[in-house]
Design a protein around this motif. Structure first.
Motif, PDB file in Angstrom:
ATOM      1  N   ASP A 795       0.842  -1.201   0.000  1.00  0.00           N
ATOM      2  CA  ASP A 795       0.000   0.000   0.000  1.00  0.00           C
ATOM      3  C   ASP A 795       0.878   1.253   0.000  1.00  0.00           C
ATOM      4  N   ILE A 796       1.896   1.257   0.846  1.00  0.00           N
ATOM      5  CA  ILE A 796       2.799   2.419   0.921  1.00  0.00           C
ATOM      6  C   ILE A 796       3.562   2.584  -0.391  1.00  0.00           C
ATOM      7  N   LEU A 797       3.955   1.474  -1.022  1.00  0.00           N
ATOM      8  CA  LEU A 797       4.582   1.565  -2.348  1.00  0.00           C
ATOM      9  C   LEU A 797       3.616   2.185  -3.350  1.00  0.00           C
ATOM     10  N   THR A 798       2.348   1.824  -3.229  1.00  0.00           N
ATOM     11  CA  THR A 798       1.332   2.410  -4.120  1.00  0.00           C
ATOM     12  C   THR A 798       1.193   3.900  -3.858  1.00  0.00           C
ATOM     13  N   PHE A 799       1.199   4.301  -2.564  1.00  0.00           N
ATOM     14  CA  PHE A 799       1.133   5.723  -2.246  1.00  0.00           C
ATOM     15  C   PHE A 799       2.294   6.479  -2.911  1.00  0.00           C
ATOM     16  N   ALA A 800       3.485   5.911  -2.787  1.00  0.00           N
ATOM     17  CA  ALA A 800       4.674   6.549  -3.381  1.00  0.00           C
ATOM     18  C   ALA A 800       4.553   6.612  -4.896  1.00  0.00           C
ATOM     19  N   LEU A 801       4.046   5.522  -5.498  1.00  0.00           N
ATOM     20  CA  LEU A 801       3.874   5.475  -6.958  1.00  0.00           C
ATOM     21  C   LEU A 801       2.910   6.561  -7.413  1.00  0.00           C
ATOM     22  N   MET A 802       1.753   6.670  -6.732  1.00  0.00           N
ATOM     23  CA  MET A 802       0.751   7.650  -7.138  1.00  0.00           C
ATOM     24  C   MET A 802       1.231   9.079  -6.843  1.00  0.00           C
ATOM     25  N   TRP A 803       1.966   9.273  -5.761  1.00  0.00           N
ATOM     26  CA  TRP A 803       2.407  10.615  -5.349  1.00  0.00           C
ATOM     27  C   TRP A 803       3.528  11.145  -6.236  1.00  0.00           C
ATOM     28  N   TRP A 804       4.565  10.326  -6.446  1.00  0.00           N
ATOM     29  CA  TRP A 804       5.742  10.822  -7.155  1.00  0.00           C
ATOM     30  C   TRP A 804       5.769  10.465  -8.649  1.00  0.00           C
ATOM     31  N   VAL A 805       5.259   9.271  -9.005  1.00  0.00           N
ATOM     32  CA  VAL A 805       5.330   8.866 -10.421  1.00  0.00           C
ATOM     33  C   VAL A 805       4.175   9.470 -11.208  1.00  0.00           C
ATOM     34  N   PHE A 806       2.970   9.336 -10.647  1.00  0.00           N
ATOM     35  CA  PHE A 806       1.800   9.827 -11.392  1.00  0.00           C
ATOM     36  C   PHE A 806       1.347  11.213 -10.902  1.00  0.00           C
ATOM     37  N   LYS A 807       2.129  11.846 -10.023  1.00  0.00           N
ATOM     38  CA  LYS A 807       1.930  13.230  -9.593  1.00  0.00           C
ATOM     39  C   LYS A 807       0.549  13.508  -8.992  1.00  0.00           C
ATOM     40  N   ALA A 808      -0.052  12.485  -8.359  1.00  0.00           N
ATOM     41  CA  ALA A 808      -1.350  12.696  -7.694  1.00  0.00           C
ATOM     42  C   ALA A 808      -1.085  13.195  -6.276  1.00  0.00           C
ATOM     43  N   ASN A 809      -0.573  14.441  -6.183  1.00  0.00           N
ATOM     44  CA  ASN A 809      -0.109  14.944  -4.887  1.00  0.00           C
ATOM     45  C   ASN A 809      -0.720  16.290  -4.501  1.00  0.00           C
ATOM     46  N   THR A 810      -1.867  16.580  -5.101  1.00  0.00           N
ATOM     47  CA  THR A 810      -2.577  17.816  -4.754  1.00  0.00           C
ATOM     48  C   THR A 810      -4.053  17.489  -4.521  1.00  0.00           C
ATOM     49  N   LEU A 811      -4.752  18.468  -3.910  1.00  0.00           N
ATOM     50  CA  LEU A 811      -6.189  18.268  -3.705  1.00  0.00           C
ATOM     51  C   LEU A 811      -6.918  18.068  -5.023  1.00  0.00           C
ATOM     52  N   ALA A 812      -6.459  18.747  -6.089  1.00  0.00           N
ATOM     53  CA  ALA A 812      -7.107  18.633  -7.396  1.00  0.00           C
ATOM     54  C   ALA A 812      -6.936  17.248  -7.994  1.00  0.00           C
ATOM     55  N   SER A 813      -5.840  16.549  -7.646  1.00  0.00           N
ATOM     56  CA  SER A 813      -5.561  15.232  -8.251  1.00  0.00           C
ATOM     57  C   SER A 813      -5.816  14.083  -7.273  1.00  0.00           C
ATOM     58  N   GLN A 814      -6.557  14.371  -6.183  1.00  0.00           N
ATOM     59  CA  GLN A 814      -6.767  13.320  -5.190  1.00  0.00           C
ATOM     60  C   GLN A 814      -7.586  12.147  -5.742  1.00  0.00           C
ATOM     61  N   THR A 815      -8.456  12.433  -6.737  1.00  0.00           N
ATOM     62  CA  THR A 815      -9.275  11.351  -7.306  1.00  0.00           C
ATOM     63  C   THR A 815      -8.405  10.295  -7.958  1.00  0.00           C
ATOM     64  N   LEU A 816      -7.329  10.708  -8.647  1.00  0.00           N
ATOM     65  CA  LEU A 816      -6.409   9.758  -9.278  1.00  0.00           C
ATOM     66  C   LEU A 816      -5.721   8.916  -8.205  1.00  0.00           C
ATOM     67  N   PHE A 817      -5.283   9.565  -7.135  1.00  0.00           N
ATOM     68  CA  PHE A 817      -4.627   8.852  -6.030  1.00  0.00           C
ATOM     69  C   PHE A 817      -5.583   7.811  -5.437  1.00  0.00           C
ATOM     70  N   GLN A 818      -6.794   8.243  -5.161  1.00  0.00           N
ATOM     71  CA  GLN A 818      -7.769   7.350  -4.539  1.00  0.00           C
ATOM     72  C   GLN A 818      -8.143   6.192  -5.455  1.00  0.00           C
ATOM     73  N   SER A 819      -8.223   6.447  -6.774  1.00  0.00           N
ATOM     74  CA  SER A 819      -8.533   5.380  -7.733  1.00  0.00           C
ATOM     75  C   SER A 819      -7.416   4.349  -7.760  1.00  0.00           C
ATOM     76  N   GLY A 820      -6.154   4.827  -7.736  1.00  0.00           N
ATOM     77  CA  GLY A 820      -5.020   3.903  -7.769  1.00  0.00           C
ATOM     78  C   GLY A 820      -4.984   3.007  -6.546  1.00  0.00           C
ATOM     79  N   TRP A 821      -5.226   3.588  -5.352  1.00  0.00           N
ATOM     80  CA  TRP A 821      -5.191   2.741  -4.158  1.00  0.00           C
ATOM     81  C   TRP A 821      -6.436   1.857  -4.051  1.00  0.00           C
ATOM     82  N   PHE A 822      -7.572   2.339  -4.592  1.00  0.00           N
ATOM     83  CA  PHE A 822      -8.795   1.533  -4.605  1.00  0.00           C
ATOM     84  C   PHE A 822      -8.548   0.197  -5.318  1.00  0.00           C
ATOM     85  N   VAL A 823      -7.926   0.244  -6.486  1.00  0.00           N
ATOM     86  CA  VAL A 823      -7.689  -0.973  -7.271  1.00  0.00           C
ATOM     87  C   VAL A 823      -6.673  -1.874  -6.573  1.00  0.00           C
ATOM     88  N   VAL A 824      -5.551  -1.304  -6.122  1.00  0.00           N
ATOM     89  CA  VAL A 824      -4.529  -2.116  -5.453  1.00  0.00           C
ATOM     90  C   VAL A 824      -5.095  -2.741  -4.177  1.00  0.00           C
TER      91      VAL A 824
END
Length: 913
Positions: A795-824
Motif C-alpha cells: 500500500d505504501i509503495l502504491t502511495f509513493a507510486l501515485m504521489w511521485w510517479v503519477f503526480k497525484a499529490n494535490t487536492l485537485a488530483s486526489q481522485t487519481l490517487f484514490q482510484s489507484g489505491w482503490f484498485v490495489v
C-alpha cells in the motif's frame, strides 16, 4: 453499559436459531432442572393427573374411552383427528418474516444501518445505496443459507424417528370389550393418542403422560423434570401414595413425557399427548434458557472479540488523526465509520452458517445425520473417541456358537432353558437374546405356547447384569430361569449340576468353572451363564430377592467376529490424530482378544472395580495410560469421559444403549445410531445410519474441512483488516486529503464480501485435516500482526507510486490517487485468500475450488472496471493511465512473493493450524 449491551447482542446473534431449534425440547427440560416444579402449570391439568393417579383401572379406562386390550387403529385415528399429533408446538420453525428479522438484527447490520441513515441525512445518496446494499446482501445471504440449512436438517431429522410399542385391538374384536385379538405395534411417537396402551422397557423414552397399569421392577429417571439424580421406582398400586405427595410429579403411578425408563418393564395407559402433557403445558408457557456455549460457540465468540477489540482501538485513532490533519471533522467521522465497517466481520455469520450447512449435507450423503450443526466442528476437533466393542469393532451379528454344561460338554438342556428365558422376557432384548431366538427349530420342538406358560419376570438391570423369568411347565411345575454375566450369576448360585448330580459349589468347583469360562473367553467367545431353581407353584410374584440359591447348569457362548473394516478404520483414525479407547461392559478377556484382532494395542485392561477405588486425580492419570476398559457400569463410562475432558481432550463417545446415555451427554460430541434405544438417540448430537468406525473417520475429516474453511475467512479478514488500518493511519498522517473516500471504502468492502461467498465450497488440503483442529484466538492475533503489515508495505509503495510517479499529490488530483489505491487495495485483499488458504504454493501445489476462483476473477475484474468504465464518476473515481497497470502487475507479483516467503518462515516458527 454500551459495551456490555453490544457484547450481549453479539453473543445472541452468534447463536443461530435454527441450530438450537432441533434440541429445543431438551433445552426446555434442562431449564426446569434448577427449580423443579416451580414453573406454573394449570391447576386443571394438575387436578386431572391427581385424579388419574387415584382412579381404579376400570374407571380410568372408561374415562379414557379405552379398553384393557387397547384401542383399535380406527379409534386411535378418530382421537388423533380431535387432539392432534403427539408433538409439542414449540418445535415449529419460525415464520419467514420473523426469521428474516433475526437475520437482520445483529450489531454489524445495525452499525451499517446507522451509517446509511447518517449518509441519507447528509444527502449522500450514493453512500446510502452502497451501505444499504451491504445490509441487504448480508441479511439475505444469511436468511437464504439458514433457510436451506434448516430444511436440510429437518429432512435429515426425519430419517431418525423414535417409536413406541403400542397395544392395539384388531378391528374384528372391536365390539367385544372382553374378546378380540390384540397385537403389539411399533409406531412413531407422534401417532400416540390418549387411551393407547403402551409397553415400556429399559431404554425407552416415555412418549406421553401415562398411568402405570402393570409394572415389574420399574425404575424411571425423572432428572429432566425434577432434578433428582437417582431413578425413582414406579408401580401401579399407588393411590395412597398419590394422596400424600407434595407434587404430582411425585406420584408413584404416573409417568411423564420426556423422562426415561432405567430398568424394569411396564404397561401404561396414555393420559395426555403433545401440548396437553405436563411437559407440553410448561413448554408453551416458558422460554428455554440458552445452553452453555459449546466449544464451537466459545471459539467464535473469542475470535470475533479479537477483531472487535481491534476495531474499538483503531477507529477512534483514525478519526482523531484525520480530524486533526484535514480539519473536516464531519468527513473524518464518516471516514472512521467506513473504516469500522471494513473492520467488522459482517460476513462471519453467513460464512459460519454456510460452511456448517454444507458440512451437514455432505455428511448426510455419508449416512451421518447431524442433529446440531455446531457438532460438526466438534467432530473435527475430536482427538479421543470412546466406543463400545459390540457393533463397532465387531460385526454386530452375534451367533450362538456353543451351549455347554458347567464343564464345557455340549448340552441341549442348557440351550432349552436359555431359549425359554429369552422368549419370555419382555424387557430390552439385546443381540444375545436375538441370537438365541433365531433357533426356530428349537422353538418348534419346545411347543412353547402349549407346554409352557410365563408366571413372572425379574427384569434386567445394569447393576445385577442378569435377568430371570419364571415359567410353568404343563401347569404344575414352576421353574426360575436366570441368565446373565458369569460373575453375577455365580454370585447367586449355591450349587452346580453335573449330569444327574447336583453338587454344592465349593472353592474347587468354582475354580473349575472359572477355568472353563476363561478358556471360552480366550477363544473370543462371550459367555453367558444359565442357572435354574425350582419354585413353589403357589407363588405368583417374584423379585430380585428370589435370585438366590440357584443351580448353575451351564453356559451359552456367542461369537461376534471383528468387522473387516474395523482395522483399516482404526488406522485411518490414528492417522488423523484420533485415539480410540474401548469402553465396554463385556468380559475383559473377550474385549482384549477383539482389540488384538483389529490391531488396537492392549497395554493392560482396566476393570470397572478398579475405577471404583480411584479418586478423580487418579482416574485422570489412568485414562491417559490405557485404551481398554472392561466390565464397566454406566457411571464408570461417564467418569472416564469426564476425566478425559478434564485432561484437555475433545472427547467423542459412541454408544447405542441406555447404559451409554450418561456418557453420551458427558462427551463433547455424542454419537449414536438409528437402531439405538430412544434415550441414546435423544442424548446424541450425531446419528449414524450405519454403525461403522469408517463412517466416523469420514465425519471427522468433513468436520475438519468445515473448520478449515471458516478459519480461512477469519484469518483473511483479520490480516487484511489490520493491514488496511495500518495503511490508513500512515496515509492519514502525511496526505493532505483522505487516502480513500468513505463511499469508495464501502464499495471496496462490499466487493470483497461478495468474493468470500464461495469460501464454504473451497477445497481443503489433505495435510490440514490430518490432526484435530481447534479455535486459537492467540494464534489469530499473531497471524494478524504477522501478515497484516505485508499488504501495508505494498500500500505504501502504491502511495509513493501515485504521489511521485503519477503526480497525484494535490487536492485537485486526489481522485487519481484514490482510484489507484482503490484498485490495489481491492486486488490484494481479494488475492490474500489464495495465499493463506494453504501452506503450499498457491495455484501451483494447491488450487482453490472453481467457485472461489470464479468469484475472485469476477470481483477483480469489477474492481478494475469501476475506475475505467462509465460508473467512475458516480463513485468519484477516474480512469488510470496505462503505465499504472504495469506497476499493478509488479505490485501483485511482489505481494504474492513476499507473502509466500514469509509464510514459509511463519510455518517453520509457529506451524500452520
Amino acid at each position: 453499559m454500551a459495551l456490555q449491551f453490544f457484547k450481549a447482542r453479539f453473543a445472541l446473534f452468534l447463536r443461530s436459531r435454527h441450530t438450537l431449534r432441533h434440541f429445543r425440547r431438551r433445552l426446555m427440560l434442562e431449564s426446569l432442572n434448577t427449580h423443579g416444579h416451580a414453573v406454573a402449570v394449570p391447576p386443571a391439568l394438575t387436578q386431572a393427573l391427581r385424579q388419574a393417579s387415584k382412579d381404579s383401572t376400570a374407571a380410568l379406562l372408561a374415562r379414557a374411552g379405552s379398553q384393557a386390550r387397547g384401542l383399535t387403529d380406527a379409534e386411535a385415528a378418530d382421537i388423533r383427528a380431535h387432539v392432534g399429533p403427539n408433538e409439542v408446538e414449540h418445535e415449529k420453525p419460525l415464520p419467514a418474516w420473523l426469521h428474516l428479522w433475526h437475520c437482520y438484527q445483529n450489531p454489524f447490520n445495525l452499525l451499517l444501518t446507522a451509517l446509511a441513515v447518517i449518509s441519507w441525512l447528509t444527502e449522500d445518496a450514493k453512500a446510502t445505496v452502497v451501505i444499504g446494499s451491504m445490509v441487504v446482501l448480508s441479511t439475505l445471504m444469511r436468511f437464504v443459507q439458514e433457510g436451506r440449512s434448516h430444511r436440510a436438517a429437518e429432512r435429515l431429522k426425519a430419517l431418525v424417528s423414535n417409536t413406541a410399542t403400542v397395544l392395539r385391538r384388531s378391528e374384528a374384536g372391536a365390539a367385544d370389550a372382553a374378546g378380540g385379538a390384540s397385537a403389539q405395534q411399533e409406531l412413531p411417537i407422534a401417532q400416540l393418542v390418549p387411551g393407547d396402551l403402551i409397553i415400556l422397557s429399559a431404554g425407552d423414552m416415555i412418549p406421553a403422560d401415562c398411568r402405570v397399569l402393570v409394572s415389574k421392577d420399574l425404575f424411571v429417571s425423572q432428572a429432566a423434570m425434577t432434578g433428582e439424580s437417582l431413578p425413582i421406582e414406579k408401580h401401579a398400586d399407588a393411590a395412597k401414595n398419590a394422596e400424600n405427595t407434595e407434587s404430582v410429579l411425585d406420584a408413584a403411578n404416573l409417568l411423564f413425557m420426556g423422562t426415561n425408563v432405567v430398568s424394569g418393564a411396564a404397561t401404561a395407559l396414555v393420559l395426555a399427548t403433545g401440548n396437553g402433557t405436563y411437559f407440553g403445558t410448561i413448554a408453551t408457557r416458558v422460554t428455554a434458557a440458552d445452553r452453555t456455549p459449546t466449544a464451537f460457540q466459545t471459539g467464535v465468540n473469542n475470535v470475533s472479540w479479537v477483531l472487535i477489540r481491534f476495531a474499538l482501538v483503531m477507529v477512534p485513532i483514525v478519526f482523531v488523526i484525520n480530524g486533526v490533519t484535514k480539519g473536516d471533522w464531519v468527513e473524518a467521522f464518516l471516514f472512521a465509520l467506513s473504516v469500522a465497517v471494513g473492520l467488522t466481520p459482517e460476513m462471519l455469520p453467513m460464512i459460519v452458517t454456510s460452511t456448517l450447512a454444507k458440512g451437514a449435507v455432505v455428511l448426510s450423503r455419508k449416512k451421518v445425520v447431524v442433529k446440531r450443526l455446531d457438532a460438526i466442528q466438534n467432530f473435527g476437533a475430536m482427538d479421543v473417541l470412546c466406543t463400545d466393542k459390540t457393533g463397532t469393532l465387531t460385526q454386530d451379528k452375534i451367533v450362538l456358537e456353543r451351549h455347554t454344561n458347567v464343564f464345557g460338554v455340549v448340552s441341549e438342556e442348557v440351550l432349552k432353558f436359555a431359549f425359554l428365558n429369552s422368549h419370555y422376557q419382555t424387557g430390552l432384548k439385546n443381540l444375545l437374546d436375538r441370537a438365541v431366538l433365531e433357533h426356530v427349530e428349537l422353538q418348534t420342538a419346545l411347543r412353547v405356547s402349549e407346554d409352557y406358560r410365563k408366571v413372572d419376570e425379574i427384569p434386567f438391570d445394569f447393576q445385577r447384569r442378569r435377568m430371570s423369568v419364571v415359567v410353568s411347565e404343563k401347569g404344575d411345575h414352576h421353574e426360575l430361569i436366570c441368565k446373565g454375566a458369569v460373575e453375577e450369576v455365580l454370585a447367586a448360585c449355591s450349587h452346580i449340576q453335573d449330569g444327574a448330580q447336583v453338587l454344592a459349589l465349593d472353592t474347587a468347583l468354582l475354580a473349575r468353572v472359572q477355568a472353563v469360562t476363561g478358556a471360552l473367553n480366550q477363544e473370543g467367545l462371550r459367555v453367558v451363564a444359565v442357572a435354574v431353581k425350582e419354585v413353589p407353584p403357589s407363588k405368583a410374584v417374584y423379585s430380585v430377592a428370589d435370585e438366590a440359591d440357584l443351580t448353575l447348569i451351564g453356559y451359552i457362548a456367542f461369537l461376534d467376529p471383528p468387522k473387516e473394516s474395523a482395522a483399516p478404520a482404526l488406522q485411518a483414525l490414528a492417522a488423523h490424530g484420533v485415539a480410540v479407547k474401548v469402553l465396554t461392559g463385556d468380559n475383559d478377556l473377550v474385549a482384549a482378544k477383539v482389540c488384538r484382532d483389529v490391531g488396537l494395542p492392549v497395554n493392560g485392561v482396566v476393570l470397572g472395580a478398579q475405577i471404583e477405588d480411584l479418586d478423580e486425580a487418579g482416574l485422570r492419570r489412568l485414562v491417559e495410560q490405557h485404551d481398554l476398559f472392561a466390565k464397566l457400569t454406566p457411571l464408570h463410562k461417564e467418569r472416564i469421559v469426564r476425566a478425559l475432558r478434564a485432561n484437555g481432550h475433545i472427547v467423542g463417545f459412541m454408544g447405542d444403549g441406555i447404559n451409554d446415555a450418561p456418557a453420551l451427554r458427558a462427551a463433547d460430541i455424542g454419537i449414536s445410531v438409528d437402531s439405538a434405544v430412544d434415550i441414546a438417540k435423544e442424548a446424541a448430537d450425531i446419528i449414524l445410519l450405519e454403525k461403522s468406525l469408517m463412517v466416523l473417520e469420514e465425519g471427522v475429516v468433513e468436520g475438519r474441512k468445515t473448520f478449515s474453511n471458516m478459519l480461512k475467512y477469519i484469518r483473511m479478514t483479520a490480516s487484511s483488516n489490520f493491514g488496511n488500518v495500518f495503511s490508513v493511519l500512515v496515509a492519514s498522517a502525511f496526505l493532505p486529503f483522505l487516502p480513500m473516500l468513505p463511499i469508495q471504502l464501502l464499495v471496496q468492502n462490499l466487493l470483497y464480501d461478495i468474493s468470500q461467498i464461495a469460501i464454504p465450497f473451497d477445497n481443503v488440503d489433505e495435510e490440514l485435516v490430518r490432526q484435530p483442529l481447534r479455535w486459537n484466538p492467540q494464534d489469530l492475533g499473531r497471524f494478524m500482526v504477522f501478515f497484516g503489515p505485508i499488504s501495508s508495505v505494498f500500500d505504501i509503495l502504491t502511495f509513493a507510486l501515485m504521489w511521485w510517479v503519477f503526480k497525484a499529490n494535490t487536492l485537485a488530483s486526489q481522485t487519481l490517487f484514490q482510484s489507484g489505491w482503490f484498485v490495489v487495495g481491492l486486488l490484494t485483499q481479494t488475492l490474500i485468500v489464495h495465499m493463506i488458504r494453504t501452506p503450499k504454493l498457491p495455484f501451483l501445489q494447491s488450487r482453490a475450488a472453481w467457485p472461489l476462483m470464479g468469484m475472485t476473477v469476477l470481483v477483480m475484474a469489477v474492481g478494475v472496471f469501476l475506475p475505467m468504465g462509465p460508473l467512475a464518476d458516480y463513485f468519484k473515481l477516474q480512469a488510470l493511465p496505462l503505465p499504472y497497470f504495469g506497476a499493478l502487475v509488479a505490485i501483485l507479483l511482489g505481494y504474492a512473493t513476499l507473502t509466500t516467503v514469509l509464510k514459509r518462515f511463519y510455518i517453520r516458527r509457529f506451524g500452520w493450524q
